[in-house]
Write an enzyme that holds these catalytic residues in place. Structure first.
Site, PDB file in Angstrom:
ATOM      1  N   SER A  55       1.168  -1.061  -0.269  1.00 35.96           N
ATOM      2  CA  SER A  55       0.193  -0.028  -0.028  1.00 35.96           C
ATOM      3  C   SER A  55       1.012   1.100   0.219  1.00 35.96           C
ATOM      4  O   SER A  55       0.662   2.456  -0.383  1.00 35.96           O
ATOM      5  CB  SER A  55      -0.934   0.072   0.784  1.00 35.96           C
ATOM      6  OG  SER A  55      -0.180   0.153   2.722  1.00 35.96           O
ATOM      7  N   LYS A  94       0.582   4.670   6.651  1.00 37.17           N
ATOM      8  CA  LYS A  94      -0.039   5.316   5.463  1.00 37.17           C
ATOM      9  C   LYS A  94       0.796   7.124   5.708  1.00 37.17           C
ATOM     10  O   LYS A  94       1.487   7.137   6.235  1.00 37.17           O
ATOM     11  CB  LYS A  94      -1.798   5.470   6.237  1.00 37.17           C
ATOM     12  CG  LYS A  94      -2.160   4.537   5.821  1.00 37.17           C
ATOM     13  CD  LYS A  94      -2.275   2.814   4.884  1.00 37.17           C
ATOM     14  CE  LYS A  94      -3.158   2.482   5.109  1.00 37.17           C
ATOM     15  NZ  LYS A  94      -3.101   1.031   3.521  1.00 37.17           N
TER      16      LYS A  94
END
Length: 202
Positions: A55, A94
């Site tokens: 990710s 993230k």
């Protein structure tokens, strides 16, 4: 005369041995103190994290290991680790895109986020891209997230909007909404493995 010289030599040797012993004691004490400091630092300020998945590619790759500064306040574009809450024993990595107080407005499932103007008030007639204020980005969110943030004009206090760098393969705020400050474990600061990609994270 020879006895005096021998006696002086013995005294000199004894002094040298004492100095070496003192130096060794100083070095061993310093190493011990450094180890204690590092242990305390890791215990209270730093944690390690293993990246799983893609990710955050290309910034971080599957299997990368990073140091995380626990309790550090995230800034815009900081890379953070967070507790996803619903998934036990998991931790996400993230990037912070939206900060508390950033202007937001919604059109269907299109979220408009302005990172520069906290005083901008959205009106339907202003939704044309040519009339949007500078610094505005458009993000498509899930219907469930759109339902949660409907009617908001700012990112709430102590909440953040986060995205993975690999947008096509990332479970992030587009699907689970804002991240609270309590969920944030820390700010990623350094990659220590693999050795050929050591370095600070940006």
């Amino acid at each position: 005369m020879e006895k005096k010289i021998k006696h002086k030599n013995k005294r000199a040797q004894k002094k040298r041995k004492q100095k070496r012993k003192q130096l060794l004691n100083l070095v061993s004490n310093s190493v011990f103190f450094l180890c204690v400091c590092l242990c305390l630092l890791f215990l209270f300020k730093v944690k390690t994290h293993k990246v799983e998945g893609s990710s955050m590619f290309p910034t971080l790759e599957n299997g990368d290991r990073i140091f995380v500064n626990k309790g550090a306040e995230p800034k815009r574009y900081s890379i953070i680790t967070l507790d996803p809450l619903k998934k036990k024993k998991e931790s996400y990595v993230k990037r912070v895109i939206g900060l508390p107080g950033d202007s937001i407005w919604l059109e269907g499932t299109s979220l408009f986020l302005n990172q520069e103007s906290s005083s901008f008030i959205f009106e339907p007639k202003n939704s044309k891209s040519s009339q949007l204020p500078d610094g505005t980005i458009k993000i498509t969110v899930d219907k469930a997230v759109a339902s949660k943030i409907k009617g908001m004009n700012q990112i709430p206090k102590e909440h953040y909007f986060v995205l993975g760098d690999n947008r096509n393969h990332s479970n992030d705020s587009r699907s689970f909404g804002f991240v609270s400050a309590k969920q944030i474990e820390g700010v990623a600061m350094y990659r220590y493995y693999p050795l050929n990609r050591l370095g600070r994270l940006h």
